[in-house]
Design an enzyme around this catalytic site. Structure first.
Site, PDB file in Angstrom:
ATOM      1  N   LYS A 200       0.820  -1.220   0.000  1.00 58.31           N
ATOM      2  CA  LYS A 200       0.000   0.000   0.000  1.00 58.31           C
ATOM      3  C   LYS A 200       0.845   1.257   0.000  1.00 58.31           C
ATOM      4  CE  LYS A 200      -4.382  -1.675   1.747  1.00 58.31           C
ATOM      5  NZ  LYS A 200      -5.476  -1.509   2.699  1.00 58.31           N
TER       6      LYS A 200
ATOM      7  N   LYS B 222      -5.245  -9.655  -6.600  1.00 61.43           N
ATOM      8  CA  LYS B 222      -6.382  -9.931  -5.718  1.00 61.43           C
ATOM      9  C   LYS B 222      -7.599  -9.102  -6.137  1.00 61.43           C
ATOM     10  CE  LYS B 222      -6.229  -8.115  -1.657  1.00 61.43           C
ATOM     11  NZ  LYS B 222      -5.928  -7.629  -0.313  1.00 61.43           N
TER      12      LYS B 222
ATOM     13  N   LYS C 245     -11.499  -3.771  -3.583  1.00 64.98           N
ATOM     14  CA  LYS C 245     -12.401  -2.615  -3.676  1.00 64.98           C
ATOM     15  C   LYS C 245     -11.712  -1.449  -4.370  1.00 64.98           C
ATOM     16  CE  LYS C 245     -14.048  -3.576   0.943  1.00 64.98           C
ATOM     17  NZ  LYS C 245     -13.464  -3.303   2.255  1.00 64.98           N
TER      18      LYS C 245
HETATM   19  P1  TYM Z   1     -10.866  -5.844   4.308  1.00 64.40           P
HETATM   20  O1  TYM Z   1     -11.888  -4.785   4.581  1.00 64.40           O
HETATM   21  O2  TYM Z   1      -9.831  -5.572   3.271  1.00 64.40           O
HETATM   22  O3  TYM Z   1     -11.596  -7.177   3.887  1.00 64.40           O
HETATM   23  C1  TYM Z   1     -12.621  -7.762   4.695  1.00 64.40           C
HETATM   24  C2  TYM Z   1     -12.467  -9.269   4.657  1.00 64.40           C
HETATM   25  O4  TYM Z   1     -12.548  -9.744   3.302  1.00 64.40           O
HETATM   26  C3  TYM Z   1     -11.409 -10.553   3.018  1.00 64.40           C
HETATM   27  N1  TYM Z   1     -11.033 -10.342   1.600  1.00 64.40           N
HETATM   28  C4  TYM Z   1     -10.871 -11.329   0.714  1.00 64.40           C
HETATM   29  N2  TYM Z   1     -10.993 -12.661   0.831  1.00 64.40           N
HETATM   30  C5  TYM Z   1     -10.785 -13.402  -0.288  1.00 64.40           C
HETATM   31  N3  TYM Z   1     -10.450 -12.859  -1.501  1.00 64.40           N
HETATM   32  C6  TYM Z   1     -10.305 -11.522  -1.651  1.00 64.40           C
HETATM   33  N4  TYM Z   1      -9.993 -11.005  -2.846  1.00 64.40           N
HETATM   34  C7  TYM Z   1     -10.519 -10.688  -0.509  1.00 64.40           C
HETATM   35  N5  TYM Z   1     -10.484  -9.346  -0.305  1.00 64.40           N
HETATM   36  C8  TYM Z   1     -10.787  -9.155   1.000  1.00 64.40           C
HETATM   37  C9  TYM Z   1     -10.316 -10.060   3.952  1.00 64.40           C
HETATM   38  O5  TYM Z   1      -9.343 -11.065   4.170  1.00 64.40           O
HETATM   39  C10 TYM Z   1     -11.115  -9.741   5.206  1.00 64.40           C
HETATM   40  O6  TYM Z   1     -11.299 -10.902   5.984  1.00 64.40           O
HETATM   41  N6  TYM Z   1      -7.657  -5.446   8.143  1.00 64.40           N
HETATM   42  C11 TYM Z   1      -8.912  -6.022   7.718  1.00 64.40           C
HETATM   43  C12 TYM Z   1     -10.085  -5.580   8.576  1.00 64.40           C
HETATM   44  C13 TYM Z   1      -9.900  -5.774  10.039  1.00 64.40           C
HETATM   45  C14 TYM Z   1      -9.955  -6.999  10.753  1.00 64.40           C
HETATM   46  C15 TYM Z   1      -9.765  -6.655  12.119  1.00 64.40           C
HETATM   47  C16 TYM Z   1     -10.148  -8.323  10.359  1.00 64.40           C
HETATM   48  C17 TYM Z   1      -9.675  -4.791  10.962  1.00 64.40           C
HETATM   49  N7  TYM Z   1      -9.596  -5.315  12.200  1.00 64.40           N
HETATM   50  C18 TYM Z   1      -9.734  -7.636  13.116  1.00 64.40           C
HETATM   51  C19 TYM Z   1     -10.113  -9.293  11.368  1.00 64.40           C
HETATM   52  C20 TYM Z   1      -9.928  -8.958  12.724  1.00 64.40           C
HETATM   53  C21 TYM Z   1      -9.195  -5.595   6.295  1.00 64.40           C
HETATM   54  O7  TYM Z   1      -8.665  -4.619   5.808  1.00 64.40           O
HETATM   55  O8  TYM Z   1     -10.186  -6.319   5.671  1.00 64.40           O
END
Ligand code: TYM
Length: 333
Positions: A112, A195, A198
């Site tokens: 990032k 990947k 969004k």
């Molecule tokens: P975020 O918002 O990017 O994504 C939310 C969840 O979706 C999963 N994900 C995917 N899984 C499979 N293929 C993909 N292309 C894909 N894109 C996203 C992510 O693995 C995630 O589970 N840091 C985290 C949010 C967070 C969090 C936490 C998660 C903040 N605090 C505590 C677990 C526990 C994030 O940016 O997810």
């Protein structure tokens, strides 16, 4: 020790198929059997600048999408991170536990921040500490996430462990990642090496949970593939990233294994496989997008769910935070 499930999603845009198959679907599956707490993590979102009006709208929309996917606010706590101040408080303590070297190794930060490391926000660098705080504020033991969060979860375990060792306590559990299903890393429909995300400017690279049947059909029809027919055995997908991605999506949506899907479509051309995938995706995602549209039209209802969720989360967090402050040596009234 009882199991407590925690997970979060950033309100940075519409949820897509990767979020659903990698994470949210498993959130739904777990809520019957476990104590579950799910956060819309807006404090994570602002590690990259967000327009305030857009952020506000996205918080409501992502909450609506999560509910449309089947998270039931009667059975799980669904809340908005910034409304529970304990996340920021515990994150500060973890900023003082985690080491610079640990954070420097985080691949997501490197991706990032890119070449402009010096100009990245400090928040982006310490983001995994906040993530550890999210989980451990509730003494979370299990964390359903997609593959891309694995390294952050390892860091959360390291932080929990170092806290326990430094303060000579057995206080925090070491949270376990749950990376489940056949689509733990859904790739872009336009590039099997990237990947699904969004933030990809190419709208056709992802299927959004808000997409209707025509969008879904168009995006799958235009998805990149190769010229070979589908193999009867998963080994035949080894060097075919795009084919492997579409087969994985089919497997996850139909609750089959990749091997089952290969056996079913052995020798099929992509034209017929894509048609079958479209039908399946429309069948599975149609009800979600309809419910999402209904909830989106009623933001007051969604906000009242988030307010109740924040209240419940605060009650859960409060005694943990008190104990942490006691352990650390802070004076308390
Ligand atoms: P975020 O918002 O990017 O994504 C939310 C969840 O979706 C999963 N994900 C995917 N899984 C499979 N293929 C993909 N292309 C894909 N894109 C996203 C992510 O693995 C995630 O589970 N840091 C985290 C949010 C967070 C969090 C936490 C998660 C903040 N605090 C505590 C677990 C526990 C994030 O940016 O997810």
């Amino acid at each position: 020790m009882t199991a407590t499930v925690f997970s979060g999603v950033q309100p940075t845009g519409n949820l897509h198929l990767g979020n659903y198959l990698g994470a949210i679907r498993n959130w739904v599956k777990m809520q019957d059997d476990y104590d579950c707490i799910y956060g819309i993590v807006d404090m994570h979102a602002i590690t990259l600048f967000q327009q305030p009006a857009e952020l506000r709208a996205h918080i409501r929309e992502v909450a609506a999408a999560v509910i449309a996917c089947g998270v039931d606010p009667q059975r799980a706590i669904l809340f908005n991170q910034s409304q529970v101040s304990g996340h920021a408080e515990l994150a500060w303590i973890f900023n003082c536990v985690a080491r610079m070297g640990w954070l420097s190794r985080m691949t997501q930060f490197k991706d990032k921040a890119g070449k402009h490391r010096e100009r990245a926000s400090v928040g982006l660098f310490v983001y995994p500490n906040l993530m550890a705080a999210d989980i451990l504020l509730y003494k979370g033991t299990h964390v359903p996430v997609g593959e891309d969060q694995k390294q952050h979860l390892e860091l959360a375990r390291d932080i929990a462990q170092k806290f326990n060792v430094d303060y000579e306590v057995d206080f925090f559990p070491l949270p376990e990642p749950l990376i489940l299903g056949e689509a733990t890393r859904v790739m872009s429909l336009k590039d099997g090496g990237k990947k699904m995300s969004k933030s990809d400017p190419a709208e056709a690279s992802r299927i959004n949970l808000a997409d209707g049947p025509d969008d879904i059909a168009r995006k799958i029809r235009k998805a990149r593939t190769d010229a070979e027919p589908l193999p009867g055995d998963p080994k035949g997908l080894a060097d075919r990233a795009e084919a492997r991605n579409l087969v994985g999506i089919y497997a996850a949506l139909s609750d089959l294994t990749v091997a089952d899907v290969c056996a079913r479509f052995d020798g099929a051309q992509f034209s017929s496989f894509k048609q079958a995938l479209t039908d399946l995706a429309v069948e599975k995602l149609g009800p979600i997008s309809a419910e999402f549209a209904r909830l989106r039209a009623d933001p007051g209802h969604v906000e009242s769910i988030l307010n109740r969720g924040a209240e419940a989360a605060r009650q859960r967090a409060e005694p943990v935070l008190r104990q942490v402050k006691e352990i650390v040596g802070f004076l308390q009234a």
